[in-house]
Motif scaffolding. Sequence first.
Motif, short mmCIF file in Angstrom:
data_model
loop_
_atom_site.label_atom_id
_atom_site.label_comp_id
_atom_site.label_asym_id
_atom_site.label_seq_id
_atom_site.Cartn_x
_atom_site.Cartn_y
_atom_site.Cartn_z
N ASP A 1 0.83 -1.21 0.00
CA ASP A 1 0.00 0.00 0.00
C ASP A 1 0.86 1.26 0.00
O ASP A 1 0.49 2.27 -0.60
CB ASP A 1 -0.94 0.00 1.21
N LEU A 2 2.02 1.21 0.64
CA LEU A 2 2.93 2.35 0.60
C LEU A 2 3.43 2.59 -0.82
O LEU A 2 3.80 3.71 -1.18
CB LEU A 2 4.12 2.11 1.53
N ALA A 3 3.39 1.53 -1.64
CA ALA A 3 3.78 1.66 -3.05
C ALA A 3 2.58 2.02 -3.92
O ALA A 3 2.72 2.16 -5.14
CB ALA A 3 4.38 0.34 -3.54
N GLY A 4 1.39 2.20 -3.30
CA GLY A 4 0.20 2.60 -4.04
C GLY A 4 -0.31 1.53 -4.99
O GLY A 4 -0.77 1.83 -6.09
N SER A 5 -0.24 0.27 -4.57
CA SER A 5 -0.59 -0.84 -5.46
C SER A 5 -2.09 -1.02 -5.66
O SER A 5 -2.52 -1.71 -6.58
CB SER A 5 -0.01 -2.16 -4.92
N ARG A 6 -2.92 -0.40 -4.80
CA ARG A 6 -4.38 -0.58 -4.90
C ARG A 6 -5.08 0.77 -4.96
O ARG A 6 -4.52 1.78 -4.52
CB ARG A 6 -4.91 -1.36 -3.69
N PRO A 7 -6.31 0.80 -5.47
CA PRO A 7 -7.07 2.06 -5.46
C PRO A 7 -7.30 2.60 -4.05
O PRO A 7 -7.44 3.80 -3.85
CB PRO A 7 -8.40 1.68 -6.14
N THR A 8 -7.35 1.68 -3.06
CA THR A 8 -7.61 2.10 -1.67
C THR A 8 -6.33 2.22 -0.85
O THR A 8 -6.39 2.28 0.37
CB THR A 8 -8.56 1.10 -0.99
N SER A 9 -5.18 2.25 -1.50
CA SER A 9 -3.90 2.30 -0.78
C SER A 9 -3.78 3.52 0.13
O SER A 9 -3.21 3.43 1.22
CB SER A 9 -2.73 2.27 -1.77
N THR A 10 -4.33 4.66 -0.32
CA THR A 10 -4.21 5.89 0.49
C THR A 10 -4.89 5.71 1.85
O THR A 10 -4.31 6.03 2.90
CB THR A 10 -4.83 7.08 -0.25
N ILE A 11 -6.13 5.19 1.83
CA ILE A 11 -6.84 4.98 3.09
C ILE A 11 -6.13 3.91 3.92
O ILE A 11 -6.04 4.03 5.15
CB ILE A 11 -8.29 4.57 2.81
N ALA A 12 -5.63 2.87 3.26
CA ALA A 12 -4.93 1.81 3.98
C ALA A 12 -3.70 2.37 4.70
O ALA A 12 -3.41 1.98 5.84
CB ALA A 12 -4.53 0.71 3.01
N VAL A 13 -2.97 3.27 4.07
CA VAL A 13 -1.80 3.88 4.69
C VAL A 13 -2.21 4.76 5.87
O VAL A 13 -1.53 4.80 6.90
CB VAL A 13 -0.99 4.70 3.66
N VAL A 14 -3.35 5.44 5.74
CA VAL A 14 -3.86 6.24 6.87
C VAL A 14 -4.13 5.34 8.07
O VAL A 14 -3.73 5.65 9.21
CB VAL A 14 -5.17 6.97 6.46
N ILE A 15 -4.78 4.21 7.83
CA ILE A 15 -5.10 3.28 8.93
C ILE A 15 -3.82 2.69 9.52
O ILE A 15 -3.67 2.61 10.74
CB ILE A 15 -6.03 2.16 8.41
N PHE A 16 -2.89 2.29 8.65
CA PHE A 16 -1.62 1.72 9.11
C PHE A 16 -0.85 2.74 9.96
O PHE A 16 -0.31 2.41 11.02
CB PHE A 16 -0.80 1.29 7.90
N SER A 17 -0.82 3.99 9.50
CA SER A 17 -0.10 5.05 10.23
C SER A 17 -0.75 5.31 11.58
O SER A 17 -0.05 5.57 12.57
CB SER A 17 -0.08 6.33 9.39
N ALA A 18 -2.08 5.25 11.62
CA ALA A 18 -2.79 5.45 12.89
C ALA A 18 -2.43 4.36 13.89
O ALA A 18 -2.21 4.64 15.08
CB ALA A 18 -4.29 5.47 12.64
N PHE A 19 -2.33 3.13 13.42
CA PHE A 19 -1.95 2.02 14.30
C PHE A 19 -0.53 2.22 14.84
O PHE A 19 -0.25 1.99 16.02
CB PHE A 19 -2.05 0.69 13.56
N ILE A 20 0.39 2.64 13.96
CA ILE A 20 1.78 2.88 14.40
C ILE A 20 1.81 4.02 15.43
O ILE A 20 2.52 3.96 16.43
CB ILE A 20 2.68 3.22 13.21
N GLY A 21 1.02 5.07 15.18
CA GLY A 21 0.96 6.19 16.12
C GLY A 21 0.47 5.77 17.48
O GLY A 21 1.03 6.16 18.52
N VAL A 22 -0.61 4.97 17.50
CA VAL A 22 -1.16 4.49 18.79
C VAL A 22 -0.15 3.57 19.48
O VAL A 22 0.04 3.63 20.70
CB VAL A 22 -2.50 3.75 18.55
N ALA A 23 0.51 2.69 18.70
CA ALA A 23 1.54 1.82 19.28
C ALA A 23 2.68 2.64 19.85
O ALA A 23 3.23 2.33 20.92
CB ALA A 23 2.06 0.85 18.21
N GLY A 24 3.06 3.72 19.13
CA GLY A 24 4.11 4.60 19.62
C GLY A 24 3.73 5.25 20.94
O GLY A 24 4.58 5.40 21.84
N LEU A 25 2.46 5.65 21.07
CA LEU A 25 1.99 6.24 22.33
C LEU A 25 2.13 5.25 23.48
O LEU A 25 2.51 5.61 24.60
CB LEU A 25 0.52 6.66 22.20
#
Length: 463
Positions: free
Chosen positions: A176-200
């Motif tokens: 998804d970071l490589a933009g392989s799917r039409p929904t990759s942008t939303i998938a990266v948002v969700i993935f980044s949110a999980f990393i942010g919460v894990a970081g907290l």
Amino acid sequence: MMYQILNLAIFALLIGLLYKQQKTESTLSKRVFTSLGLGVMFGGVLQLVYGGGSDVIASTLEYVNIVGAGYVSLLKMIIMPLIMVSIIGAIIKVKDSGSLGKISGLTIGILLATTAVSALIGILVTNMFGLNAEGIVQGAREIARGEALETRLTAVQALSFADMIISFFPGNPFADLAGSRPTSTIAVVIFSAFIGVAGLTVIRTQPELGQSFEKFVNVAQEIVRTLVRMVLNLTPYGVLALMTKVVAGSNYSDILSLINFVVASYVGLGLILVMHLVLVSFVGVNPIRYLKKILPVLTFAFTSRSSAGTIPLNVDAQVKKLGNGEGVANFSASFGATMGQNGCAGLYPAMLAVMIAPTIGINPLDPSFMLTLIAIVTISSFGIAGVGGGATFAALIVLSALDMPVALAGLLISIEPLIDMGRTAVNVSGAMTAGTITSRVLGEADDAIFDADDDAEGETAKA
């Protein structure tokens, strides 16, 4: 060959003029509008001298497009890194994972609500102009387009709403970071949110490691911001090339034959833009100042016809000009590029459905038909990213849900680029409106930034 070289020499001269302006003026807005005007004039001169469809124009635009397409590619290059580091950084700074639900819920809600109103505007404008699919002549291109749409319909019908939602989840975040799917942008948002919460969680439970993680994120943010500034400095050159291609490559006889639909579409798009300005005024934002600040972003969206490609400019303007929080800006720009698009998924499918309705014996002013159409448009706009293709797929989903002949959507292929320019600008405006309202409602906006004079703050540093 000689004419092509002459045309490219003139284009190079125009680039030189923009570079000189960049050295003498500090604001990006002036350079963007200058490049827009130069692109319109240069494209118009090419049409006037060589005529529409000329081989000389085609060969010239092939090389001009290196600048335009190259710039759009550079923007797409920084989308995923920008979204990822900005959302992770915003979550760590806020230190409240619970705010994520409020931001995403409110943003998506505003996008869907404005799409529903956009559909209503599409219905009213189409009826007001008396547009009807029966009056449009089908040529070879239109027939071929209709057949292609019918072929694609099978794939669209096989995709359920549940499948669209599932496609949002990042099964393979690296793909998804490589933009392989039409929904990759939303998938990266969700993935980044999980990393942010894990970081907290790490920051709270292991302070030393958490401090190192925060420092790493801060460094990554600064590097990406610098990269964004470097790419955004190239915006005037990209706009010049993109606008030249649009004006020089348009078929004006086709546009004149469908001028009623073109005018009706832009009246509808104008009304949606007015709606956005009214909505931001409800949360205490001066609509005139707001419009002035977002105009350069809308100009690029108009010329590039890429909502996704406009994400970096969208985020940059929301944070540096509108004073929206970084987290909100990234969520709204990302979601707005893939769902609830007011122009592509709201206005356009509704207009097509109303035009086609009389051909199959449906009264387009029937209240039950109007309510059904608005509901289908709103729901389907949430999942447009699940199939990709923007307005075309939005129209396919809506028309098939209403049991209407999808082939008739191919009737407007000759003016599709012209209409798509306005639709894309309105899509981006909707995303910025959602971000502005969300920031004000959640108290994450910086009014001092919004009230600052753009010329005084030096919005873009000289190269």
